[in-house]
Structure formats: C-alpha cells, structure tokens
Design a protein around this motif. Structure first.
Motif, mmCIF file in Angstrom:
data_model
loop_
_atom_site.group_PDB
_atom_site.id
_atom_site.type_symbol
_atom_site.label_atom_id
_atom_site.label_comp_id
_atom_site.label_asym_id
_atom_site.label_seq_id
_atom_site.Cartn_x
_atom_site.Cartn_y
_atom_site.Cartn_z
ATOM 1 N N CYS A 112 0.796 -1.237 0.000
ATOM 2 C CA CYS A 112 0.000 0.000 0.000
ATOM 3 C C CYS A 112 0.822 1.279 0.000
ATOM 4 C CB CYS A 112 -0.980 0.003 1.174
ATOM 5 S SG CYS A 112 -2.067 -1.435 1.181
ATOM 6 N N VAL A 113 2.101 1.193 -0.404
ATOM 7 C CA VAL A 113 2.911 2.404 -0.555
ATOM 8 C C VAL A 113 2.468 3.149 -1.814
ATOM 9 C CG1 VAL A 113 5.204 3.289 -1.101
ATOM 10 C CG2 VAL A 113 4.921 1.607 0.706
ATOM 11 N N GLN A 128 3.183 4.926 3.338
ATOM 12 C CA GLN A 128 1.983 4.215 3.743
ATOM 13 C C GLN A 128 1.227 5.125 4.705
ATOM 14 O OE1 GLN A 128 4.389 1.102 5.494
ATOM 15 N NE2 GLN A 128 3.428 -0.457 4.202
ATOM 16 N N LEU A 148 -4.510 -0.342 7.733
ATOM 17 C CA LEU A 148 -3.607 0.175 6.708
ATOM 18 C C LEU A 148 -4.462 0.637 5.535
ATOM 19 C CD1 LEU A 148 -0.760 0.681 5.633
ATOM 20 C CD2 LEU A 148 -0.704 -1.695 4.839
ATOM 21 N N TRP A 392 2.747 -5.607 8.641
ATOM 22 C CA TRP A 392 2.531 -4.221 9.089
ATOM 23 C C TRP A 392 1.557 -4.203 10.271
ATOM 24 C CZ3 TRP A 392 -1.538 -0.917 9.775
ATOM 25 C CH2 TRP A 392 -1.239 0.440 9.913
#
Length: 421
Positions: A112-113, A128, A148, A392
C-alpha cells in the motif's frame, strides 16, 4: 534504575505479555511475542528486527523474530481486543479518538505504498498511511486498533488501479477482499470492531479529515454515538431557532416538502455574525512548555464561541415524520488578535454542556498526537522493514502493546509512596 527495580519491571512485562498472548496456542508464538515487545522497549535508535535481535540476548533470534512478525498466522485483532480490555480498565476513557499517520518509505515494494498526502510530512510523498483508534482521557491514552489504508492505485476494482501495484498484492499478502475505501469508512470499521469487543465508547473525537465527511457524522448518529469532530468553515448550517415551514400548495399534486425559509449559511459566517464579543476565554489543559502556572507549565488558553445550529442536509432522523434538522453544537476557536475564527467543530454533545467541558473534549485530540510521537520516537512505530500487509498490522499492534505497557507503568503508584502511606 536499580537492579531490583529493573527486575520488577521485567516481571510486570512478563505478566502483561502473558495476558496479551494468552490465546496463542503455540508456546513459541507466546515467547516471540513477548520478546518482540521487549525489543521495542529496549534502548536503541532502530527498532527493526535485526538491531532488536542484537539487543535481546538469548531471545535474539533474528530469523524467529522476523518469521513471527511477518509470516506467522496470528490474529492481530485478538491481541488488540485484549489490549483494549486492559487499557479501558486502566484509563477509564472519555473518548475514542480517530486519526491517521504516515509511514515514509524510500522504495515502493511495501504493501500500500503510494504517493499520497500525509500530515507526517506535511505534503504529498511516498508513504503508507495507517488509520488508528485510541482510547483516551486527559491523563492517558492507548492505541487499540489499526487499519492500513489501501490507495485506489492498489485496488484492482478501482478505475485508478495501477497494474504494477496491483500485481504486488499477492507478494505483499493483501487479502483479495481488501480494497480501497475512504479513511472515514476505515474509522467506522474500527469503531464497530471496538464495540464488538464489549468496549463502551462514550464519545468519538476526530479532526476535519473525518468530520468533513457528512456520511461519517451520520453513521455515528445512526449508532447513537456522541461526537465532537473538526470541520472546515465552508460547511453550512441554519441557526438553531430556524424552523421549517410548509410551502403554500397551489395545485392538486403531491404536497411540497417542508423547507427552511432562509438558505443555510457557512458556519464561518454564523460565527462572525455572532461577533467577537461572543467569544469566551477557556483554559482547557496544562501544556508541555514551561510557564508561570502553579505547576511550572503554561496552561493552554484561547477564546471560543459556542452556538446551537442545525447543520444543513437532512442527515439521520429517528422517524420519517421528523422533518426538523437536528440541533448540534457549533464550536469555534477565535483567539485574541485574530480577525476571524481559526478552527471549527460540530458536536452532538448535550445542549446543557458547559463551554469549558465542550472545549476540553473537542481538544482531546491532542492525545493522539502525543501517542504518535512516543510510538515513533521511542518505540519504532515507523521502523518496520517488512513488506507484507499482515506484517505491518502485527508490528503496529505490538508497538501499541509496548506503548500501553509504558502507560501502565506511568499510571502505577510509586512503591515509595505506597510504603510511606
């Protein structure tokens, strides 16, 4: 710290970790969970797996720690629920605070960057973004849930999907059902999850990034959850005394709906119309900078206007026949020397709420910034070097556990005071 005090803290940590990881069936998971939390608490600039392993002595198995945090199939929600139960009891929260923070990244391989805005950097950058929920009162707070954020470029169902990023989803372990949703919807998911754990939420506090979404406020009202949320000055409302009227019907068709006689106004204009003389001085908490107060620290002080208004839009009604817009607090901060207000909030708190209490609760959001600062500077919140979605979530959950342990240690009575008593 004396050796006796260090031994006592170690015993407290072991008991705390045993409580959090009690539901783990495997002894090795319980061992590495405790070791990871202890590694986060040890002194050291970097809190990624390799430097933590070097500090952990006999528990310094880098491979085992990396597997536990990145690949081991334990449920972060299980640990968060136990953490929420423990901290709810310890803190006695006045609110659940919602916000988000950025995790700056150099590369683009982590889950998810994307190039997106984050207040952490104050600009659009490669990062992120994590949304978090914190139980809080004036004296203590604890992060108890996380999500996230999945940018649209990572969602194969989005028209803005990026083929390269979508192709990374499998490598990053992003579940097929997880796609792009707005941050305020992630906040609602966490609110619902927190309540499912049996945690009472007396108030929801958030900044304008969430309060500006009318759907978020309406969803809170549907859940009968009081809120105090920031909004921008462009939102419109009617004065509280405004009453809808029935337009004169001249035909034989369907009667016209009830309407307000005057158009809604921007909340900024409503406050300015009330005048600067309506602003009242309020001191809501002790600051962290030295000052002339009794405690040696400067008190947080400003001037505020509080009006009863009816936010425009029908919103949520208890019954279809209820045509009157709901009455809410409009709170505005208008400091001395400013030509207009600088910040606004909408709140569904009771109409008889004293101004000082209304301000203090709306301003309680400062606790989440305090938590982010502690978790990033001392506990390695942004130091996770793994690339997986679950990794994460595992990391931020255990950082929250380490932060909660520090909070419990601060809240615990001093043994010296107990002995003197």
């Amino acid at each position: 710290m004396t050796p006796e005090e260090m031994a006592s803290v170690r015993e407290d940590l072991e008991a705390f970790a045993a409580e959090l990881f009690d539901g783990f069936f495997r002894a090795d998971q319980r061992r590495w969970g405790q070791a990871y939390v202890r590694g986060l608490l040890l002194d050291g600039r970097r809190k990624s797996v390799e430097p933590m392993a070097a500090r952990l002595g006999e528990d310094g198995n880098r491979q085992a720690l990396a597997h536990f945090i990145t690949s081991s199939p334990w449920d972060a929600a299980h640990v968060r629920a136990r953490l929420a139960w423990r901290m709810h009891e310890a803190i006695g929260p006045e609110a659940l605070i919602i916000d988000d923070t950025g995790f700056l990244k150099d590369g683009d391989a982590s889950a998810c960057v994307s190039r997106q805005y984050t207040g952490t950097a104050g600009k659009v950058t490669n990062c992120q973004v994590g949304v978090s929920a914190h139980l809080a009162t004036d004296h203590a707070s604890a992060a108890v849930d996380w999500r996230l954020f999945v940018p649209a470029s990572w969602d194969p169902a989005s028209p803005r999907a990026d083929e390269v990023k979508v192709a990374r989803r499998i490598r990053c372990g992003i579940p097929a059902q997880v796609g792009h949703v707005e941050k305020w919807q992630l906040a609602l998911d966490m609110i619902d999850e927190t309540r499912s754990w049996g945690i009472d939420i007396p108030l929801v506090v958030a900044d304008a990034g969430y309060g500006d979404a009318a759907a978020f406020r309406h969803a809170l009202e549907e859940r009968d959850l009081p809120y105090a949320v920031g909004i921008s000055g462009r939102h419109t409302a009617h004065p509280a005394q405004a009453q809808p009227v029935q337009p004169v019907c001249t035909g034989t068709g369907r009667p016209a709906e009830m309407q307000n006689p005057e158009p809604a106004q921007p909340v900024k204009d409503l406050v300015i119309a009330a005048g600067k003389a309506a602003a009242r001085p309020v001191s809501w908490r002790q600051g962290s900078r030295p000052g002339k107060g009794r405690s040696g620290f400067k008190r947080m002080y400003s001037r505020f206007v509080a009006l009863r208004v009816r936010p425009a839009g029908r919103g949520v009604r208890k019954a279809a026949k209820d045509l009157e817009l709901p009455e809410r607090w409009l709170l505005a901060e208008w400091p001395t020397g400013e030509s207009e207000p600088v910040q606004y909030w909408l709140s569904s708190l009771p109409s008889g709420m004293p101004l000082a209490t209304l301000v203090r609760l709306a301003k309680l959001r400062w606790r989440i910034e305090h938590d982010y600062r502690e978790m990033k500077q001392a506990l390695g919140l942004a130091h996770f070097e793994g690339r997986t979605f679950n990794g994460w979530h595992h990391h931020v959950t255990l950082v929250s556990a380490a932060h909660a342990f520090c909070t419990l240690q601060r809240l615990a009575p001093d043994p010296k005071d107990t002995a003197q008593a």
